[in-house]
Structure formats: structure tokens, C-alpha cells
Design a protein around this motif. Structure first.
Motif, PDB file in Angstrom:
ATOM      1  N   LEU B   7       0.828  -1.204   0.000  1.00 57.59           N
ATOM      2  CA  LEU B   7       0.000   0.000   0.000  1.00 57.59           C
ATOM      3  C   LEU B   7       0.859   1.248   0.000  1.00 57.59           C
ATOM      4  O   LEU B   7       0.585   2.213  -0.712  1.00 57.59           O
ATOM      5  CB  LEU B   7      -0.922  -0.003   1.225  1.00 57.59           C
ATOM      6  N   LEU B  10       2.196   1.727  -3.325  1.00 55.02           N
ATOM      7  CA  LEU B  10       1.136   2.229  -4.186  1.00 55.02           C
ATOM      8  C   LEU B  10       1.136   3.747  -4.247  1.00 55.02           C
ATOM      9  O   LEU B  10       1.155   4.353  -5.304  1.00 55.02           O
ATOM     10  CB  LEU B  10      -0.206   1.796  -3.607  1.00 55.02           C
ATOM     11  N   LEU B  11       1.143   4.336  -3.054  1.00 52.53           N
ATOM     12  CA  LEU B  11       1.040   5.795  -2.936  1.00 52.53           C
ATOM     13  C   LEU B  11       2.125   6.485  -3.729  1.00 52.53           C
ATOM     14  O   LEU B  11       1.863   7.400  -4.489  1.00 52.53           O
ATOM     15  CB  LEU B  11       1.203   6.195  -1.475  1.00 52.53           C
ATOM     16  N   VAL B  14       2.543   4.327  -8.096  1.00 56.61           N
ATOM     17  CA  VAL B  14       1.608   3.940  -9.144  1.00 56.61           C
ATOM     18  C   VAL B  14       0.891   5.109  -9.791  1.00 56.61           C
ATOM     19  O   VAL B  14       0.255   4.950 -10.825  1.00 56.61           O
ATOM     20  CB  VAL B  14       0.538   2.975  -8.627  1.00 56.61           C
TER      21      VAL B  14
END
Lengths: 359, 431
Positions: B7, B10-11, B14
């Protein structure tokens, strides 16, 4: 394995005190900087510039500013929007008064002016603390917005209260105005963020930063061991406002180019989001300021692009999902790690150090 | 722990995918900046539905414009300037025209679109002085501007008072933004000319909190109240006015404060409320029949189809019609159906919607005729007053279309646009 520090001996004070004591961090950071300075400028288009990177850099700057005040010195502030407005209007006034002045100087001067305003509104912090201080800074937010609405001198008597930036150049390339190429505005913001980011990091590691943290952790104890509350609290307000003022200046001059004070610096548009950035990113963490800004600014855009372009949802359905998912993620992260994304990252590093043999 | 790491990753990383997802299209692209969420949705939804239904009808009935299909990607702005910028950057590639539906976003886009060579059409909103085509090459705001609107409202008041309003008090309740502040200058100049007193009452976004504003009105009893409101603010103001028993026939809104959604919540209390308009209400025009036949009867209505024939839906039809007509004119001028954004601008500048052309397009008596020229991007400046009948739940036109005070307005426009030209170093065109 990956974050193994075995064999990295520190034999001088400099190497012991460096910002990135681990060689792995240093390499990662240097690669990031190389990409940011030498790769991105060649590929950046106006969508990446105006919608993603510039807002990210500017909000990171504002988050660093607020983190100094709230995260390191423990003074809760809801006046970020107001201080950013001071930076923006200072830029506008200086720009119109001195048409020949270099834009870099204008931006830094705007920061200095905001610092003085910050000191002024920081004075109550000597008497009031915690939630009560939050309310006092909230008052400054409303007062400043009201002032820039009420006194036409600030917006040069324009009919609608709009302020518009005019073109300014650095080394012959426009960095403000509609004709500025994406790489120029991006590099302009990036240089400011990197230089001031390093300055902030070093301040935090030196005497002034330690005295802020002493005040944050227990102000009476700090006073007893010789930390002067007046000087410390006001310096935190001044330096924090300097950063926020520069963020406001860039927000106006480089990012939006034209704005109206009530809409652009509203408490819901700036003050709360920036506060959420540092809470989600991590109070009292430089990395947290950047992670928080990325979460608040970039995640909605990312979600929107994925849902509209990849999945093919209609714009309005995507918006509803976006609001829901974003809110949910915020709650999830705060439950997973109340100390913010920066803490999550350091936990991850800790795990990586032992991986693949945790015990 | 893998999840947490993922996660966090991700931040940071992505977001990179996001920017590359722009879909390339060949046809005529009319991006739509809409707001179907937030405090302005009650007004944003019917308007956006009007646009979509009209585009769909043109695609279904005529197979597009000169054989080129219309594509109209929606981008949700929520009436927020920053999101508007993101939407503009995302869709500006090969876009024919932007209709920001927000004065704040219009101000944002004026310098950007002028630099990028993209047409911006702010129908009866945005920067008033953009009427001056000599300075604002890419910006159009036909058929009427806010300064026309302000002076038409004052003209209506003058008519009711036999031409004498000396000493009368007129209050302006306005959205505290670039939009709401737009008419102030004109009203001040007109106050000097006609000798009325002007009271300025700003209402902050989103406009739900107006108790203090209306208390002031109750205390100081202005003879007339003008309103520049949008979204929830309209509904709240009309409710408040009826609750302090302000005589509704002395309460006049701009054309953005006069839709069914604005008056319905106040029920019978809204009876007699007036608003300006530059298009007629109703659903029995030829264009409505076509939309019914080609879009609604096939079950393709935008939204739930419930706004059919309402004021803002009809305005959406009108706005879309002008945009489509501009493309046709451009195709004629340049002799090709595959027009570029620059060609489209030429079309917009030569739009001539006379009564005959309006009838051909299915808009007979729907709106007063207007014509753009190189100097004039602001159309005719004609607007009429309509009044709400709460019993019949219907807007009635109570005046003819009338002109504003061009003597005052033209001078202000020239002043403001030359100031802008000087600041931005723009050379005058059309010589």
C-alpha cells in the motif's frame, strides 16, 4: 538482507551525523534526485506538470511548513490557508510594484513577509495551547481571507477581486504565466522544494529543532532546562510561515496563475487538507510531509484516472467511488498506523532488514 | 506485512500510470466539464443533461456534424477550480471547445487556453470583458454578459418605477467569488447614474448559511434585491426571502438563479420570484421533439431524463447548439469536415444565429437571435425577465427581450479589456 547495515562503520562525526546514515538510503535518494532533475524534465508534459507534479511539490512545501509548527513544535494550526494567501498576495503586490525583480527573489521575499505575519499571529501561542490555539489560528485564517476580500488595494482594485500573474523569466525562460514550458515551472518548484527541504531537515537536527521538540514534548520541563518558550515558539511560527508563504506564492504564481482569495484559500481547500497531510503522512517527519501530500493530492487523481479510463465508469459514478475509497483508505491507514505513512515506511524498512530470516 | 508495504508503495509510485491513460480519438471532441456532485449539483445536473442529450441527438439524427461524430468525454469538476485545471489539461488535446460552467474556472482557463489555442465558450458567464474580441481571441461569452444582466435588471426596476429610482435602495446578494463579484462594478456605476443606493451582501461558498444576510435585509428593508447565486445558495436565499416575507416580485435573480430547482424547495413562498433569462422555458420546441424521438424514446436519456424542458436543461441545449453550429460554420469556411481547434475558433467567431437559422435548427422563438463578429464575442446582450408561478409550477416570461445599458457597459468593457491587454502585453486584433 536488503537493509543490512552490517559492515557500515562510522569513523568520523560527519558520517555519523549525515542525513542518510545507511548507504542504501543514500543510494535510493540519489537515484530519486537524478531522476527528478535529469530524467523527468525531458518527459514532462503539461498534464503531468499542472495536474500532478506541481501541485504535489507545492503541497509538500506547505506540509513541511505545517509539520515544523505542528509536528515538531506541537503548536496546532488551522491557519495554513490564510498564510498561503499572504504568500500569494505578497507575490502579486511585489510583482506589480517591481516589474523588473527576479521571480526567485519575489518568491523568497513573499516567504519572508509571510514569516512576519506568522510571528504576529503566533503571539497568542505564548498564552494558549492545544485546541485553544487551534481556534486562535482559525481566527487568523478567517481574518486574512476577509482582509484580502475587503481591501481592494491588495488586488489592485480589479473588478472581481481576481489576481493574475504576469510573465516572469529565469535565465530567459518563462516560469510564470501561460507560456511557461512545463519543464521550467517544474524545475523551479523542484529546486525550491529540495533546497528548502534540506534546510528544514538540517534545522530540525540542530539546536533550534531540538528546542522545538523540547517545547512540544513538555513545555514546562523545556523552560526549566533553559529553552526560552518565547523565542522557540515564535521561531517555529516564523519558519513554518516562511515555508507556507513560499508554497502560497508558488500556488499563485506558478500553479494557478489567476485566483480569487475566498475560493482558493478556503479553510476546506487548504487548511484542513494540509493538516490531514501531516497527520496521515506522519507528524514530525520530513518523509511524512511528502507521503501525506501524495496521499491527499495524488490519490484522488489516480483513482479517477483508473476508474474513468481503465474501468470505463462514468465521470459521476467514478467521483462517488473516489470519495468513498479515499475516505476509507484514510481510515484504514490511521487504524493500521496512527503515526502515519512515514512510520509504516520505517516498519517496512525494519522488516526488510531482517528479511528473509525474521528470527 | 506485505500488504502494508504494498500500500505504501502504491502511494508513491503507481500514480505514474494515471497520466498515460488519455484515450486518443479521431472525431470532433467537445470535452464537458460538469458537476453532478457537490453543492452545485442541483444546477449542474440539468445543464449537463441538456448538453449530453443534444449531442446524442445530433449523432443519432445527422450522424454527427458534417459526417464527423461528436465525442463528449465528461470530467467531473465539482465546481472546484483546481479540478477544473486538471480536467482541462487532461482533455485539451484536439479539443474543439471548453465550456467550464464556472466563472472561477473560466478565469483560470483564459490565459491557458489562449496560449494553447483552444476555444473557451462561457455562455452568459465568465469574464465580462471577454466580449471584446480584439483582446480575447479565443474566448467567447455570447449571447449576454453579467454586465448586460445587471443593467437589464436595473432597467426592469426603472420601468416599474416610471424611470425614477432616486433614493431607492437596491441590495445585491452575491456568491462571494469571481462570479458573484462580477456585476458589482456595473451596479456601482449605474447607482451613480440613477441615484439609487447599493447594498452589497456577500454569501460565502457553498451558500447554506444566509441567516445574517437576510436579517440585514429585514432590518434595512431594501426596495429591491438582486441575486447572483448558484447551486444550493439559490434555494436557501429564496427560502429565506419568503420566510422574512420579502415581497418576491421585488427579488430578481440573474439567469443562473432562475431554474425550477431553485424555487421548488420554497414551495408557495417562492411565488412571484423573478429571474432574467436568455432562453425560453418549455418542452414543445422542435428540438425537444427530435430529442424525444432520437434519444429519450430509445432509452438513452442522460441521467434520469427528469429535467427535460426545465430552464437549465434548455440552456444546456442552447449552449450545445451554439457549439455544434460553430463547428458547422467552421467546416463551411474551411471546406473540410475534419476541422482543427484553430479552424473551430474561426467558426465560433462567425456564428450567425438569426431567426431563420434558429428555426432551421429547431429553436424557433427559443432565444433572441445573435451574431458573433471579430470585435464582438458577446452576442446581442438581450435578456428578458421571467416570473415563477408557484401554483402552476411554471416560469412565465413577463417582458420582451431587452438590451442592457450599452452606454455604461461598453465603456466598462473597453476599460477592463484594455487594462488586461496592457498587463498581458496582448496586441489588438481586428484592425
Amino acid at each position: 538482507m536488503i537493509y543490512k547495515e552490517t559492515g557500515q562503520f562510522k569513523s568520523t562525526y560527519e558520517s555519523d551525523h549525515s542525513i542518510f546514515p545507511l548507504i542504501q538510503d543514500k543510494i535510493a535518494f540519489n537515484i530519486l534526485m537524478l531522476v527528478a532533475f535529469l530524467v523527468v524534465p525531458f518527459f514532462i508534459d503539461s498534464y503531468w506538470e499542472k495536474a500532478i507534479l506541481i501541485p504535489f511539490l507545492i503541497y509538500s512545501m506547505a506540509a513541511i511548513g505545517l509539520n515544523i509548527l505542528t509536528g515538531y513544535c506541537g503548536q496546532v494550526s488551522l491557519g495554513t490557508g490564510g498564510f498561503m494567501a499572504v504568500g500569494a498576495f505578497a507575490t502579486y503586490k511585489i510583482m506589480t510594484f517591481f516589474p523588473e525583480l527576479n521571480i526567485m527573489i519575489i518568491v523568497l521575499l513573499s516567504g519572508v513577509i509571510t514569516a512576519f505575519v506568522g510571528i504576529l499571529f503566533g503571539l497568542p501561542s505564548l498564552r494558549i495551547k492545544g485546541f485553544y490555539l487551534a481556534v486562535a489560528t482559525l481566527a487568523s485564517q478567517f481574518f486574512i481571507i476577509w482582509l484580502f476580500n475587503k481591501v481592494p488595494w491588495f488586488y489592485n482594485y480589479s473588478d472581481t477581486g481576481q489576481i493574475t500573474v504576469s510573465e516572469r523569466t529565469m535565465f530567459g525562460v518563462a516560469v510564470t504565466g501561460a507560456n511557461a514550458p512545463p519543464y521550467a515551472t517544474y524545475l523551479f518548484c523542484l529546486i525550491l522544494v529540495v533546497v528548502l527541504g534540506f534546510a528544514a531537515k538540517n534545522m530540525i537536527r540542530s539546536k533550534i529543532g531540538r528546542s522545538w521538540m523540547a517545547i512540544r514534548d513538555m513545555d514546562i520541563a523545556a523552560e526549566i532546562i533553559g529553552v526560552p518558550p518565547l523565542k522557540t515558539k515564535l521561531s517555529a511560527f516564523a519558519i513554518s510561515s516562511f515555508y507556507i508563504g513560499i508554497a502560497g506564492s508558488l500556488y499563485f504564481a506558478v500553479y494557478l496563475g489567476a485566483l480569487e482569495v475566498t475560493e482558493s484559500f478556503d479553510i476546506m481547500a487548504i487548511s484542513f487538507p494540509v493538516l490531514f497531510m501531516i497527520i496521515i503522512g506522519g507528524l514530525g517527519s520530513m518523509l511524512g510531509s511528502f507521503l501525506g501530500a501524495a496521499f491527499i493530492v495524488l490519490l484522488p487523481i489516480f483513482l479517477k484516472n483508473v476508474m474513468v479510463d481503465l474501468i470505463g465508469l462514468s465521470a459521476v459514478t467514478a467521483k462517488h467511488f473516489e470519495i468513498t475509497i479515499w475516505g476509507l483508505l484514510m481510515v484504514v491507514f490511521l487504524i493500521l498506523e496512527p503515526h502515519g505513512l512515514a512510520r509504516l515506511w520505517s516498519i517496512a524498512k525494519e522488516k526488510l532488514r531482517k528479511w528473509p530470516f525474521p528470527y | 506485512m506485505g500488504l502494508k508495504k504494498m500500500l505504501v508503495g502504491l502511494l508513491g509510485s503507481v500514480i505514474a500510470i494515471g497520466g498515460f491513460l488519455e484515450v486518443a480519438t479521431a472525431d470532433l471532441k467537445f470535452p464537458m466539464l460538469v458537476y453532478r456532485t457537490g453543492a452545485y449539483a442541483p444546477n449542474g445536473i440539468p445543464n449537463a443533461d441538456g448538453f449530453v442529450d443534444y449531442y446524442k441527438m445530433i449523432n443519432a439524427r445527422d450522424g454527427g456534424i458534417g459526417g464527423e461524430k461528436i465525442v463528449f468525454p465528461e470530467c467531473e469538476t465539482g465546481y472546484k477550480t483546481q479540478v477544473g485545471v486538471e480536467c482541462y489539461e487532461k482533455h485539451k488535446e484536439n479539443a474543439m471547445v471548453f465550456q467550464p460552467m464556472s466563472t472561477g474556472i473560466t478565469y483560470q482557463l483564459i490565459p491557458k487556453a489562449s496560449a494553447d489555442g483552444v476555444t473557451v465558450y462561457s455562455t452568459g458567464y465568465g469574464r465580462t470583458s471577454a466580449k471584446n474580441g480584439k483582446v480575447f481571441k479565443w474566448i467567447f461569452n455570447a449571447p449576454a454578459t453579467y454586465w448586460d444582466g445587471a443593467s437589464i435588471a436595473v432597467r426592469h426596476i426603472l420601468k416599474q418605477n416610471m424611470g425614477n429610482i432616486k433614493g431607492k435602495k437596491i441590495a445585491l446578494v452575491y456568491h462571494n467569488s469571481a462570479y458573484g463579484k462580477e456585476p458589482i462594478r456595473t451596479l456601482q456605476v449605474l447607482a451613480k447614474k440613477h441615484g439609487y443606493k447599493l447594498m452589497l451582501l456577500p454569501v460565502d461558498h457553498p451558500g447554506q448559511e444566509q441567516k445574517a444576510t437576510w436579517l440585514k435585509i429585514r432590518k434595512q428593508r431594501p426596495n429591491y434585491v438582486l441575486m447572483w447565486g448558484w447551486g444550493v445558495m439559490n434555494q436557501v436565499a429564496i427560502k429565506q426571502a419568503s420566510s422574512i416575507k420579502f415581497p418576491m416580485e421585488n427579488f430578481i435573480g440573474i439567469w443562473w438563479s432562475g431554474s425550477e430547482n431553485d424555487v421548488m424547495p420554497a414551495g408557495a413562498g417562492a411565488h412571484g420570484y423573478k429571474a432574467l433569462t436568455f432562453n425560453a422555458p418549455g418542452d414543445d420546441y422542435q428540438v425537444h421533439k427530435d430529442i424525444k424521438k432520437y434519444v429519450h424514446d430509445k432509452g438513452q436519456a442522460s441521467g434520469d431524463g427528469s429535467h427535460f424542458g426545465t430552464v437549465l436543461y434548455n440552456r444546456g441545449l442552447f449552449q450545445a447548439m451554439v457549439q455544434v453550429e460553430a463547428a458547422r460554420v467552421a467546416q463551411k469556411i474551411h471546406g473540410t469536415s475534419k476541422i482543427t481547434p484553430a479552424m473551430y475558433r474561426d467558426g465560433m467567431e462567425n456564428v450567425d444565429l438569426n431567426a431563420k437559422r434558429m428555426e432551421e435548427l429547431g429553436f424557433k422563438n427559443f432565444a433572441p437571435p445573435f451574431k458573433n463578429t471579430c470585435e464582438n464575442h458577446g452576442g446581442s446582450g438581450l435578456a428578458a425577465v421571467q416570473q415563477w408561478d408557484a401554483k402552476a409550477k411554471k416560469w412565465n416570461m413577463i417582458t420582451e427581450y431587452m438590451y442592457g445599458d450599452s452606454e455604461v457597459v461598453d465603456k466598462l468593457i473597453a476599460e477592463d479589456s484594455t487594462k488586461y491587454a496592457k498587463e498581458q502585453k496582448i496586441a489588438m486584433r481586428c484592425n
